[in-house]
Design an enzyme around this catalytic site. Sequence first.
Site, PDB file in Angstrom:
ATOM      1  CG  HIS A  38       8.593 -11.406  -9.305  1.00 12.63           C
ATOM      2  ND1 HIS A  38       9.274 -12.515  -8.854  1.00 12.63           N
ATOM      3  CD2 HIS A  38       9.535 -10.460  -9.562  1.00 12.63           C
ATOM      4  CE1 HIS A  38      10.575 -12.255  -8.843  1.00 12.63           C
ATOM      5  NE2 HIS A  38      10.751 -11.013  -9.262  1.00 12.63           N
ATOM      6  CB  SER A  39       8.409  -7.277  -7.318  1.00 12.42           C
ATOM      7  OG  SER A  39       8.399  -6.761  -8.639  1.00 12.42           O
ATOM      8  CB  SER A  61      19.664  -7.012  -6.868  1.00 11.66           C
ATOM      9  OG  SER A  61      19.099  -6.107  -5.959  1.00 11.66           O
ATOM     10  CD  GLU A  99      -2.869  -1.093   2.411  1.00  9.88           C
ATOM     11  OE1 GLU A  99      -2.459  -0.454   3.416  1.00  9.88           O
ATOM     12  OE2 GLU A  99      -3.911  -1.780   2.427  1.00  9.88           O
TER      13      GLU A  99
END
Length: 452
Positions: A343-344, A214, A128
Amino acid sequence: MFGTMISRLHRKGVFKLKAPKVKRNRNTKSLALRNSNQRLFSNGTIVRMNDNKEAVVPVNLELKSEPKKRLAEVVRLPGKIKPLPTYRILDFEGNLDPEEDPKLDREFLIRVYKTMVMVHNLDIVSQEVQRQGRISFYMPNQGEEAAQLGSASALELSDIIFPQYREAGVFMWREPSLTLMMNQLNANYEDLGKGRQMPVHYGSNKLNFHTVSSPLATQIPHAVGAAYQLKLEKKKSVTVVYFGEGAASEGDFHPSMNFAVTLGCPIIFFCRNNRWAISTPSSEQYRSDGIGGRAISYGMHTIRVDGNDYFAVYNATKEARRISTTYNVPTLIEAMTYRIGHHSTSDDSLRYRPKEEVELMRTQNNPITRLCLYLKNQGWWDKAKDEELHKASRQEVLDAFLLAESKLKPPIKDLFTDVYDELTPALKEQQEELWKHIALYPQEYPIQQHKE
């Protein structure tokens, strides 16, 4: 208890052990070959000898004739190989197989459940606030809470964690306070990474939790190296490396597996097979028997487990740890789960998979729901407690986020530190140029938001 449990798994064919024995024949005669450091044994095998005249490396040459076989008898077809079974002991109604019950007490399991709920609310709040532009990025954990907590709660704090990026529950189990995670998400001056990484890249030396990286799968060879160090230091700990089935297609995966086996490293490879590597389904990721089949081919102890079954994951991890620390060997756990969330926050999974599929897993095979039903069946939980927990958990996440958001950003000087022990002339020159540039355009750089 776990020795008894795993013996049952062996009988059921769930846990696959690969520990080949070397056959020795003391009566075998040999003949030294002329002008060579090789020796010809009577069984037709040529073996290279070292300076102490000890056989060290067999030469792959058989002079002995073998019985004739037809081609159809020696070719192994994929469809003829029996796939690994999946270890499951908690059904969808919350009923636990009494023979496989790890006998965890009420307080322990309620802590596990509360942590799962906290991870769930962390996902909701973080997504959010990302949509509001208050943080730049987030990766949800929905659907994989049992895989995270089942493994984390079976480990010791001395075990070293190498995460991928969907292991918030593992971090939270080791550090129940949300402060470290929220500081990292907001990149404030108390962030252990000094604001140098994007969100969700948690890490802590104190917690033996290596920082998330990453690039995909780079943590796997690092974990093997750390496990080898544990072996050399004769420590009774393991490294645990988490990755998805998509990461197992990376080049880092295969040599890491082979090094771990050949060097005898105490490591647990924990594969979260959540069926989706971003938009690539597992059906396009491999044609073999999942990731577990690969581990067996490397000669590794392997188990495939229902990743949405907390108790199954706990038992499997506990036993994998015992095997790895006792015998200095690697193990692999393939947790069959499902990524309910995107996924993201950069992904929209409904563009490549049906909404009905996601809703089916959310409602019928939700790991949080399954553990909740077990607690209710035991008389340890009820609807009123659950509603209060979800409300309080969400508020705790919101309060922790607001506190972290209110803190200043890291000092600007940290842009140049921690690369060298002392700043080099080149870095000092860059630093001076930066301050001159900021002084020239002060309206563009709100340095008052940074710690001095």
